[in-house]
Design an enzyme around this catalytic site. Structure first.
Site, PDB file in Angstrom:
ATOM      1  N   LYS A  35      20.679  16.657 -11.827  1.00 53.60           N
ATOM      2  CA  LYS A  35      20.995  15.293 -12.259  1.00 53.60           C
ATOM      3  C   LYS A  35      19.876  14.766 -13.155  1.00 53.60           C
ATOM      4  O   LYS A  35      18.698  15.020 -12.905  1.00 53.60           O
ATOM      5  CB  LYS A  35      21.169  14.399 -11.022  1.00 53.60           C
ATOM      6  CG  LYS A  35      21.620  12.975 -11.324  1.00 53.60           C
ATOM      7  CD  LYS A  35      21.824  12.181 -10.038  1.00 53.60           C
ATOM      8  CE  LYS A  35      22.246  10.751 -10.337  1.00 53.60           C
ATOM      9  NZ  LYS A  35      22.506   9.964  -9.111  1.00 53.60           N
TER      10      LYS A  35
ATOM     11  N   SER B 115      26.801   7.263  -8.708  1.00 52.50           N
ATOM     12  CA  SER B 115      26.241   7.506 -10.023  1.00 52.50           C
ATOM     13  C   SER B 115      26.152   8.995 -10.370  1.00 52.50           C
ATOM     14  O   SER B 115      25.954   9.345 -11.532  1.00 52.50           O
ATOM     15  CB  SER B 115      24.827   6.901 -10.093  1.00 52.50           C
ATOM     16  OG  SER B 115      23.965   7.555  -9.175  1.00 52.50           O
TER      17      SER B 115
ATOM     18  N   SER C 164      25.991   7.211  -3.869  1.00 49.87           N
ATOM     19  CA  SER C 164      26.117   7.908  -5.157  1.00 49.87           C
ATOM     20  C   SER C 164      26.218   9.419  -5.063  1.00 49.87           C
ATOM     21  O   SER C 164      26.386  10.084  -6.084  1.00 49.87           O
ATOM     22  CB  SER C 164      24.941   7.534  -6.075  1.00 49.87           C
ATOM     23  OG  SER C 164      25.079   6.218  -6.535  1.00 49.87           O
TER      24      SER C 164
END
Length: 495
Positions: A78, A158, A182
């Site tokens: 990420k 997210s 998330s």
């Protein structure tokens, strides 16, 4: 072996050990899949040279016969994790051009274990969002589609890029972060597994901060076994992180017995919320039946302060965000606005932040600054902290009664269409976190497991919440749920 990119971590590890494939072949299969998946916009910084170099080193290590479980396995990282010499923007324009001179502890742990980095993954800007629509890179797209139309769907947020990449078999697994859901919400939206460990289990050092008392890294994988393998590699005590717990990391995979006989599974009445779709309620009832069938004892419990969780979260998280994001000023690193003659330091700050931060980040920074201001600190921030303590105590009281884990829905709906909430009140988007934020406020471990599909063929997930530091037990219970749910559906390839 064909379709190597479709393997999970456990199967790929076993194939590597048996000599049935190589890390280089696995990596090349994933790189090819990524090249053909531009429509998903999951990978935003590509690192094929690094990947192939790491794969060759992993193959040498495997041949030597002393390689750890993650050795040679290609994963995505990420964009919130700082990776040395590789763009690390947290999905924001304000960090454009930022190349860290250091490696986050989590990514370093994975590389030390021999994992291969395919590239950096899309995400909501500074992890602020539930749909991956606030990213400077544009929307990440869910590989799943409704059975009756071709509307582009959100992969959740997210960690939307991570979820989309794992679901579409672009990588074997990915790192995510979870501040209010998330990891777990995107996992539920994409038919993957995501675990948020206990706060302090994974180091936050080198992870771009959103809300420091809530943020926690975790893996996003294709199965519970894969989650156990990757979580063990990610966790460690880290003296560079003052909130890191100095506890031994168990062998999570070895704990996967799937035996829940005699375990007490709590069902919180407060999670039966008005307006919850019938399909979510039915899925929850199915999950309860599955755990009961596996031998668990189902116990009705109460978490009375749950209704205050979202308001408390959306005071505490923006407050911490406004403090953390104050460092992005255009002076030391990242984007800097062009100044006109006569502009001073104040104009530099104002213009840089106006250009660099997107609307959602600006909204949360403004809210956070407001609730921390002198006249409102006690009315909002201190009150939210007190509510957080009550929420934490609710869980402590339940666990003190002998409850081993708590079963809830992971999300209030299946994945929705990109842009469908664009004109809605921002609070409507925040309600996506209704089942997940309590876990972050209390610092507990939580895992989302795919457990069924809705009437349009989209995946739905259930959440298990565990006792602090008992991820091994939580993973074993999740393994039992996964086995009984038998979710094997995959999205049809359209990209």
């Amino acid at each position: 072996m064909t379709d190597l990119n479709k393997l999970g971590l456990a199967d790929a590890r076993d194939a590597l050990r048996k000599g049935e494939t190589t890390s280089k072949a696995l990596t090349e299969a994933c790189l090819t899949a990524i090249e053909g998946a531009g429509a998903l916009n999951a990978f935003v910084h590509h690192t094929p040279e690094i990947a192939l170099k790491q794969a060759e080193a992993a193959d040498t290590r495997i041949k030597a016969g002393n390689a750890p479980a993650m050795c040679g396995l290609p994963i995505g990282i990420k964009d919130l994790f700082c990776t040395k010499g590789v763009p690390s923007q947290a999905g924001s324009r304000i960090l454009e051009g930022f190349l860290p001179e250091y490696e986050s502890t989590v990514s370093q742990n994975l590389f030390d274990a021999g994992a291969v980095m395919l590239g950096k993954l899309n995400m909501d800007e500074f992890a602020m969002g539930s749909s991956n629509e606030t990213s400077v890179y544009g929307n990440a797209v869910n590989p799943w589609r409704r059975s009756d139309d071709a509307t582009a769907l959100t992969p959740g947020g997210s960690s939307g890029g991570s979820a989309a990449a794992v679901a579409a078999d672009l990588c074997l697994a990915a790192t995510g972060t979870d501040t209010g859901g998330s990891i777990r919400q995107p996992a539920a939206f994409t038919g993957t597994v995501g675990i948020k460990p206990t706060y302090g289990r994974c180091s936050r050092w080198g992870v771009v901060a959103f809300a420091s008392s809530l943020d926690q890294a975790g893996p996003m994988t294709k199965s519970v076994r894969d989650a156990a393998i990757m979580l063990e590699a990610m966790c460690s005590y880290d003296e560079k992180d003052s909130t890191s717990a100095d506890l031994a990391v168990p062998n999570f995979e070895a704990a996967l017995t799937g035996d829940v006989r005699g375990k007490k599974i709590g069902i919180p009445k407060e999670y039966r919320m008005e307006g919850t779709p019938q399909e979510i309620e039915a899925l929850w009832q199915d999950g309860i039946a599955m755990m009961k069938d596996a031998g668990a004892e189902i116990v009705d419990i109460s978490l009375p302060h749950t209704k205050y969780a979202l308001p408390a979260y959306y005071v505490i998280a923006p407050a911490e965000a406004s403090s953390n994001l104050a460092r992005y000023d255009g002076v030391r690193f990242g984007h800097r606005a062009k100044l006109e003659q006569g502009d001073g330091i104040t104009e530099l700050y104002e213009k840089t932040r106006a250009e660099g931060f997107g609307p959602e980040v600006q909204r949360r920074v403004m809210v956070g600054t407001y609730v921390l201001s002198a006249g409102f600190y006690d009315a909002y921030y201190n009150r939210a902290r007190k509510v957080r303590t009550l929420i934490k105590k609710d869980f402590e009281d339940v666990f003190a009664q002998g409850i081993d884990s708590i079963l809830t829905p992971a999300t209030p709906s299946a994945a929705f269409g990109l842009g469908e909430m664009a004109d809605a009140d921002p609070v409507q988007m925040y309600l996506n976190d209704v089942f997940t934020v309590t876990v972050n406020l209390a610092g507990l471990p939580g895992i989302a497991v795919p457990a069924g599909t809705d009437h349009q063929g989209l995946p739905l997930g259930l959440q298990l919440i565990g006792r602090p530091w008992e991820e091994a037990d939580l993973l074993s219970s999740a393994y039992a749920l996964e086995q009984r749910a038998g979710f094997v559906a995959k999205p049809d390839k359209w990209w």
